[in-house]
Enzyme design. Structure first.
Site, PDB file in Angstrom:
ATOM      1  N   GLY A   1       1.392   2.199  -2.078  1.00  0.00           N
ATOM      2  CA  GLY A   1      -0.071   2.315  -2.023  1.00  0.00           C
ATOM      3  C   GLY A   1      -0.814   1.446  -3.013  1.00  0.00           C
ATOM      4  N   SER A   2      -0.197   0.362  -3.500  1.00  0.00           N
ATOM      5  CA  SER A   2      -0.936  -0.511  -4.420  1.00  0.00           C
ATOM      6  C   SER A   2      -2.102  -1.203  -3.696  1.00  0.00           C
ATOM      7  CB  SER A   2      -0.016  -1.537  -5.093  1.00  0.00           C
ATOM      8  OG  SER A   2       0.438  -2.489  -4.167  1.00  0.00           O
TER       9      SER A   2
ATOM     10  N   HIS B   1      -0.422  -8.277   6.319  1.00  0.00           N
ATOM     11  CA  HIS B   1       1.009  -8.572   6.437  1.00  0.00           C
ATOM     12  C   HIS B   1       1.395  -9.596   5.369  1.00  0.00           C
ATOM     13  CE1 HIS B   1       4.867  -8.738   8.445  1.00  0.00           C
ATOM     14  NE2 HIS B   1       4.846 -10.040   8.219  1.00  0.00           N
TER      15      HIS B   1
ATOM     16  N   LEU C   1       3.889   1.586   8.264  1.00  0.00           N
ATOM     17  CA  LEU C   1       5.076   1.029   8.919  1.00  0.00           C
ATOM     18  C   LEU C   1       5.284   1.457  10.367  1.00  0.00           C
ATOM     19  CD1 LEU C   1       7.528   1.251   5.902  1.00  0.00           C
ATOM     20  CD2 LEU C   1       5.909  -0.559   6.540  1.00  0.00           C
TER      21      LEU C   1
ATOM     22  N   LEU D   1       4.200   1.823  14.480  1.00  0.00           N
ATOM     23  CA  LEU D   1       3.422   1.127  15.499  1.00  0.00           C
ATOM     24  C   LEU D   1       2.176   1.962  15.841  1.00  0.00           C
ATOM     25  CD1 LEU D   1       3.869  -1.482  17.103  1.00  0.00           C
ATOM     26  CD2 LEU D   1       4.898  -0.106  18.919  1.00  0.00           C
ATOM     27  N   ILE D   2       1.060   1.289  16.079  1.00  0.00           N
ATOM     28  CA  ILE D   2      -0.182   2.001  16.424  1.00  0.00           C
ATOM     29  C   ILE D   2      -0.278   2.114  17.950  1.00  0.00           C
ATOM     30  CG2 ILE D   2      -2.707   1.879  16.305  1.00  0.00           C
ATOM     31  CD1 ILE D   2      -1.510   2.429  13.589  1.00  0.00           C
TER      32      ILE D   2
ATOM     33  N   ASP E   1       2.372  -6.995  14.478  1.00  0.00           N
ATOM     34  CA  ASP E   1       2.008  -8.261  13.821  1.00  0.00           C
ATOM     35  C   ASP E   1       1.579  -9.369  14.771  1.00  0.00           C
ATOM     36  OD1 ASP E   1       2.750  -7.067  11.383  1.00  0.00           O
ATOM     37  OD2 ASP E   1       4.831  -7.640  11.694  1.00  0.00           O
TER      38      ASP E   1
HETATM   39  C1  GAR Z   1       2.063  -4.855   1.326  1.00  0.00           C
HETATM   40  O1  GAR Z   1       2.497  -6.065   0.772  1.00  0.00           O
HETATM   41  C2  GAR Z   1       1.784  -5.012   2.811  1.00  0.00           C
HETATM   42  O2  GAR Z   1       1.403  -6.291   3.176  1.00  0.00           O
HETATM   43  C3  GAR Z   1       3.147  -4.755   3.404  1.00  0.00           C
HETATM   44  O3  GAR Z   1       3.666  -3.712   2.657  1.00  0.00           O
HETATM   45  C4  GAR Z   1       3.184  -3.822   1.316  1.00  0.00           C
HETATM   46  C5  GAR Z   1       2.696  -2.454   0.912  1.00  0.00           C
HETATM   47  O4  GAR Z   1       2.538  -2.351  -0.477  1.00  0.00           O
HETATM   48  N1  GAR Z   1       2.994  -4.452   4.795  1.00  0.00           N
HETATM   49  C6  GAR Z   1       3.869  -4.837   5.703  1.00  0.00           C
HETATM   50  O5  GAR Z   1       4.881  -5.442   5.427  1.00  0.00           O
HETATM   51  C7  GAR Z   1       3.497  -4.468   7.134  1.00  0.00           C
HETATM   52  N2  GAR Z   1       4.280  -5.206   8.078  1.00  0.00           N
HETATM   53  P1  GAR Z   1       1.810  -1.082  -1.096  1.00  0.00           P
HETATM   54  O6  GAR Z   1       2.460   0.161  -0.527  1.00  0.00           O
HETATM   55  O7  GAR Z   1       2.013  -1.206  -2.585  1.00  0.00           O
HETATM   56  O8  GAR Z   1       0.353  -1.174  -0.703  1.00  0.00           O
END
Ligand code: GAR
Length: 187
Positions: free
Chosen positions: A12-13, A104, A87, A89-90, A145
């Protein structure tokens, strides 16, 4: 001021960057709800710390998740849904009803698709000896994507980068780009 719902499955950053920019009044939006498929996602703690309501998805099948979320989200006034490290699919119900964007961590159409998330993406980029990676903000459709691209940021990949090094560099660029895109939705 507009209303967001953020979907997040992990750390969740990215969600935190949205919260911080709202709190500093750099972004004029409200997060109505944070949705997760993962009850252990640290994103949920971040939401709770910011007094944002959370919802944990109960269903397991994609089709059931779609109807479950359609019902839950019908109680909110929503301008935009942001997938921030989500993660699953919608489903078509949500896609037909809401504007949904995803961030992404690579330069789509390369390194996208099922299974391509988080560190899997950065490992694949390094293993392919790419010299550039980056961030893609795109609209969400029914395939992973592959929706229309809103914007991309290119990030260098250095020869001695580990996947973790690359993830750090990409995620720094990702937060800047996402906030810029979200500011566009203020208008
Ligand atoms: C992010 O870098 C986002 O782009 C990626 O997961 C990370 C989540 O980081 N998303 C994907 O790869 C989707 N295909 P977070 O949990 O620290 O926000």
């Amino acid at each position: 001021m507009y209303n967001l719902v953020v979907f997040a499955s992990g750390n969740g950053s990215t969600l935190q960057a949205i919260i911080d920019n709202i709190n500093s009044e750099n972004l004029k939006a409200n997060i109505q709800l944070v949705v997760s498929n993962n009850p252990d996602a640290f994103a949920l703690s971040r939401a709770k710390n910011a007094n944002i309501p959370t919802y944990i998805i109960k269903s397991k099948l994609s089709s059931e998740i779609d109807s479950e979320l359609l019902e839950v989200l019908s109680h909110y006034d929503i301008d935009l849904i942001v997938l921030a490290g989500y993660l699953k699919l919608i489903g078509s119900g949500l896609i037909n009803k809401y504007t949904i964007i995803n961030t992404h961590p690579a330069l789509l159409p390369k390194y996208g698709g099922k299974g391509m998330y988080g560190m899997n993406v950065h490992r694949a980029v390094i293993n392919a000896h790419e010299t550039k990676s980056g961030v893609t903000l795109h609209y969400v459709n029914e395939k992973y994507d592959s929706g229309d691209i809103i914007s991309q940021t290119v990030v260098d990949v250095f020869p001695d980068d580990t996947p973790e090094d690359l993830a750090t560099r990409v995620q720094r660029a990702e937060k800047v780009q996402l906030i810029n895109v979200l500011k566009e939705f203020e208008k």
